[in-house]
Design a protein around this motif. Sequence first.
Motif, short mmCIF file in Angstrom:
data_model
loop_
_atom_site.label_atom_id
_atom_site.label_comp_id
_atom_site.label_asym_id
_atom_site.label_seq_id
_atom_site.Cartn_x
_atom_site.Cartn_y
_atom_site.Cartn_z
N SER A 172 0.82 -1.20 0.00
CA SER A 172 0.00 0.00 0.00
C SER A 172 0.87 1.26 0.00
O SER A 172 0.61 2.22 -0.73
CB SER A 172 -0.92 0.00 1.22
OG SER A 172 -1.74 1.15 1.25
N ARG A 173 1.91 1.24 0.81
CA ARG A 173 2.83 2.39 0.86
C ARG A 173 3.52 2.59 -0.48
O ARG A 173 3.68 3.72 -0.95
CB ARG A 173 3.84 2.17 1.97
CG ARG A 173 4.84 3.31 2.17
CD ARG A 173 5.64 3.05 3.42
NE ARG A 173 6.66 4.05 3.67
CZ ARG A 173 6.85 4.66 4.84
NH1 ARG A 173 6.06 4.36 5.87
NH2 ARG A 173 7.81 5.55 5.00
N LEU A 174 3.92 1.49 -1.11
CA LEU A 174 4.57 1.59 -2.41
C LEU A 174 3.63 2.14 -3.47
O LEU A 174 4.06 2.87 -4.37
CB LEU A 174 5.11 0.22 -2.83
CG LEU A 174 6.37 -0.23 -2.10
CD1 LEU A 174 6.65 -1.70 -2.38
CD2 LEU A 174 7.56 0.63 -2.50
N ARG A 175 2.36 1.80 -3.38
CA ARG A 175 1.39 2.35 -4.32
C ARG A 175 1.34 3.88 -4.20
O ARG A 175 1.27 4.60 -5.20
CB ARG A 175 0.00 1.77 -4.07
CG ARG A 175 -0.19 0.34 -4.55
CD ARG A 175 -1.64 -0.08 -4.41
NE ARG A 175 -1.85 -1.47 -4.78
CZ ARG A 175 -1.99 -1.90 -6.03
NH1 ARG A 175 -1.94 -1.04 -7.03
NH2 ARG A 175 -2.18 -3.18 -6.28
N VAL A 176 1.38 4.37 -2.97
CA VAL A 176 1.35 5.81 -2.74
C VAL A 176 2.62 6.46 -3.28
O VAL A 176 2.58 7.51 -3.92
CB VAL A 176 1.16 6.11 -1.24
CG1 VAL A 176 1.34 7.60 -0.96
CG2 VAL A 176 -0.21 5.66 -0.77
N ILE A 177 3.76 5.82 -3.02
CA ILE A 177 5.04 6.36 -3.51
C ILE A 177 5.03 6.42 -5.03
O ILE A 177 5.43 7.43 -5.63
CB ILE A 177 6.20 5.48 -3.00
CG1 ILE A 177 6.34 5.62 -1.49
CG2 ILE A 177 7.51 5.85 -3.71
CD1 ILE A 177 7.29 4.61 -0.86
N ARG A 178 4.57 5.35 -5.67
CA ARG A 178 4.51 5.33 -7.13
C ARG A 178 3.58 6.43 -7.65
O ARG A 178 3.90 7.14 -8.61
CB ARG A 178 4.03 3.97 -7.62
CG ARG A 178 3.95 3.84 -9.14
CD ARG A 178 3.17 2.63 -9.56
NE ARG A 178 1.79 2.68 -9.09
CZ ARG A 178 0.86 1.78 -9.40
NH1 ARG A 178 1.17 0.75 -10.17
NH2 ARG A 178 -0.37 1.89 -8.95
N MET A 179 2.43 6.57 -7.02
CA MET A 179 1.46 7.57 -7.43
C MET A 179 2.04 8.98 -7.33
O MET A 179 1.93 9.80 -8.25
CB MET A 179 0.20 7.47 -6.57
CG MET A 179 -0.82 8.57 -6.78
SD MET A 179 -2.10 8.54 -5.50
CE MET A 179 -1.14 8.95 -4.04
N LEU A 180 2.70 9.27 -6.21
CA LEU A 180 3.28 10.61 -6.02
C LEU A 180 4.41 10.86 -7.02
O LEU A 180 4.53 11.96 -7.56
CB LEU A 180 3.79 10.75 -4.59
CG LEU A 180 2.73 10.77 -3.48
CD1 LEU A 180 3.39 10.71 -2.11
CD2 LEU A 180 1.85 12.02 -3.59
#
Length: 258
Positions: A172-180
């Motif tokens: 989930s954290r990686l999804r946010v990092i990728r999105m940003l």
Amino acid sequence: VAMTYLRTSDLARAVGVHPNTVRRYVERGWLPPVQRGANGYRRFTQQHLDCLRVASIVHIATYPGRALRPSANKILRRAVADEWGAALEHARAHLALVHSERAQAETAARLLERWATGAVDEATECTLRIGQVASLLEVSVDMLRNWERNGLLITPRNEHNRYRTYGPAEVSRLRVIRMLGRAGYSQMAMLRMMLRLDRGETANLRHVLDTPAPDEDVDTAADHWLTTLADQEAVARRLLAMIEEILSARTGRQASPA
């Protein structure tokens, strides 16, 4: 009607730049070629003045990479070619591009705030290996390692073989990092925000994401991306208004009786 010529100092004074700036713009092709009179002086015209006004906006802005600088340069190239209708269309397209980038950044910031408060469901419930996560998120394994190396997350390891293991929280954290990252935010901005979040502070994350700390060595446009794009949109609107004004004035001059 005899052509009215302008001097280098006339252009510089009209736009509020140094005369050397006018000469440099001519050398770089940001103004049309300039003829010289019998006395050797440059003979500028209204076309040069109009292009200088556009160039002074296009090249005074600090573009944050991506497609914004090439987009703005298209406007100036059409102006230099005396194709002001095309310049206007490019100016409209440029504003739309900046607006799109800004909307994407704003959407990412809003999703970040939701994720930080637990409002976003976890995408997976099982434990994954690094290759599986890379495939799931459509990023490279090297990218995942780079994010970890730069402190954006700490990945648990299997106590027997020391392989990285990614659970629901890490994915989930990686999804946010990728999105940003795809929305244009720098890794420094994301690290600043993640460090705050890891301390249990979930308030004002948008401000943290957009505000470099005093001790950060490098300050880039992507370190304060929301502010940068807001400034870029103001520049794009100013550029569009100027070209509309120039076109209106040119139409008026052409309609005037000789």
